[in-house]
Design a protein around this motif. Structure first.
Motif: not given
Length: 403
Positions: A284-307
């Motif tokens: 919920a915290r990550l999907e609430g990020l806006e602007g350029a910060e949403i890219n940080d959430a995407k990196i978290v997603l990529a890391n978690a899914a790839t792991t």
């Protein structure tokens, strides 16, 4: 419906549930330890793709909540082919190819599930163990009489094919009969009471539930997941470059990580819930990020899914490569390395790396100024590359040319 079991509460909260044959019955069984459920996977290729991840994660969620998952390999049904969503009959595979595909696919399941002999350990079974020894006449007599052709013709896998006036062989028409029989055999042999699958499998699943009741008086259940689409309405898991394969020998770790890193901003929360084990409050915290910060959430997603699929080392290497490639102007080690003969023309390098599917596409991309060599724009298709270099198509696709 408000569920009592932790399992169904989790599935509902994170977006996995589309249809259930008997929600109260499943909820009651899931409230007790040891719920056994299965999902079938045909062995049509050496790797599953991202489109199969929903099913794999459903088995993972079951095990996380004390259930016993079964990954059923279609060593028997692969010899026929599921007509669901197809306009033509699948290519028939020989026994050696099916066996090789099974061995290759198993490696992915071992990352998501814990296999063993314990009460909560997953099982990997193969329907060839019972389908290949069936006596055709006895099978028709004992089971065929319980299937209505009228009803079978209404199933999406059949009806849509006929509506498009595409041929449907009698071989494929039998697929749903054998899938139903799988359910009965799994219940008889192991006590499995639920089949899960994508929404396109609803008709086949309900026929298995009905067959179990008719021939064995068994109380069986079915549950399907929704069709997952991207925010733009396109089918999740399909890219311009082709399928997003789960096996590392079919798709580089870097490309797998990049797939998740490049999802639409609007899909980040949904994909975190479906394809990672991250807790709800952090999502919920990550999907609430806006602007350029949403890219940080995407990196978290990529890391978690790839792991989950490739291991922590693959995620760490991909993130380091992204940082080197985009932020520091370098060329990270995780980028796909493609061996080519130097010197090589730029148009040939684009096709050799798979960045372009054909020379025609390569020339179009060059004409659009979409190609860079070591970060610099290039447009001449005949430009000769004389040594190792980083080749890029757009901002997201890269490869290292090596000797």
């Amino acid at each position: 419906m408000t569920y009592k079991s932790d399992y169904l509460q989790t599935l509902q909260r994170r977006g996995y549930i589309h249809q259930i044959t008997d929600a109260e019955g499943v909820d009651a069984r899931a409230s007790k330890p040891g719920l056994m459920a299965y999902i079938g996977f045909d062995l049509t290729g050496p790797s599953l793709h991202v489109g199969h991840l929903m099913s794999i994660m459903m088995l993972r969620r079951l095990q996380q909540h004390g259930g016993k998952p079964i990954a059923l390999m279609g060593g028997g049904t692969t010899r026929i082919g599921d007509p669901s969503g197809k306009d033509t009959q699948r290519q028939l595979l020989d026994n050696d190819t099916i066996a090789a595909n099974k061995a290759s696919i198993r490696r992915v399941f071992e990352r998501f599930l814990t296999f063993g002999d314990g009460p909560n350990d997953a099982m990997m079974l193969d329907n060839a163990d019972w389908l290949l020894d069936l006596n055709y006449v006895e099978f028709l007599r004992d089971y065929g009489r319980h299937f209505s052709v009228n009803r079978m013709l209404t199933m999406d896998s059949v009806r849509l094919r006929l509506d498009r006036e595409q041929p449907l062989s009698f071989l494929e028409f039998n697929y749903m009969v054998l899938q139903s029989y799988d359910f009965v055999e799994l219940n008889r042999r192991y006590g499995c009471v639920m089949q899960m699958g994508g929404s396109d499998q609803w008709g086949n699943i309900t026929m298995g539930v009905d067959l179990g009741r008719r021939v064995a008086g068994a109380e069986l259940y079915g549950l399907t997941t929704p069709l997952i689409t991207n925010a733009d309405g396109s089918k999740m898991g399909k890219t311009a470059a082709g399928a997003v394969w789960l096996n590392a020998d079919m798709l580089a770790d870097w490309d797998y990580w990049q797939f998740w890193r490049n999802v639409d901003d609007r899909d980040v929360g949904k994909f975190l819930r479906l394809f990672t084990d991250m807790p709800d409050d952090e999502i919920a915290r990550l999907e609430g990020l806006e602007g350029a910060e949403i890219n940080d959430a995407k990196i978290v997603l990529a890391n978690a899914a790839t792991t989950l699929c490739r291991g922590a080392h693959a995620a760490e290497a991909a993130e380091a490569t992204a940082r080197a490639t985009f932020a520091e102007g370098g060329a990270g080690e995780a980028l796909p390395h493609v061996s080519v003969p130097f010197p090589i023309a730029l148009v040939d390098a684009l096709t050799a790396t798979g960045l372009a599917a054909s020379k025609g596409e390569a020339r179009r991309k060059l004409g659009e100024n979409a190609v860079r060599l070591d970060g610099e724009p290039v447009s001449d298709p005949n430009h000769l590359i004389s040594g190792p270099a980083r080749l890029s198509l757009g901002r997201k696709r890269h490869a290292l040319l090596v000797k």
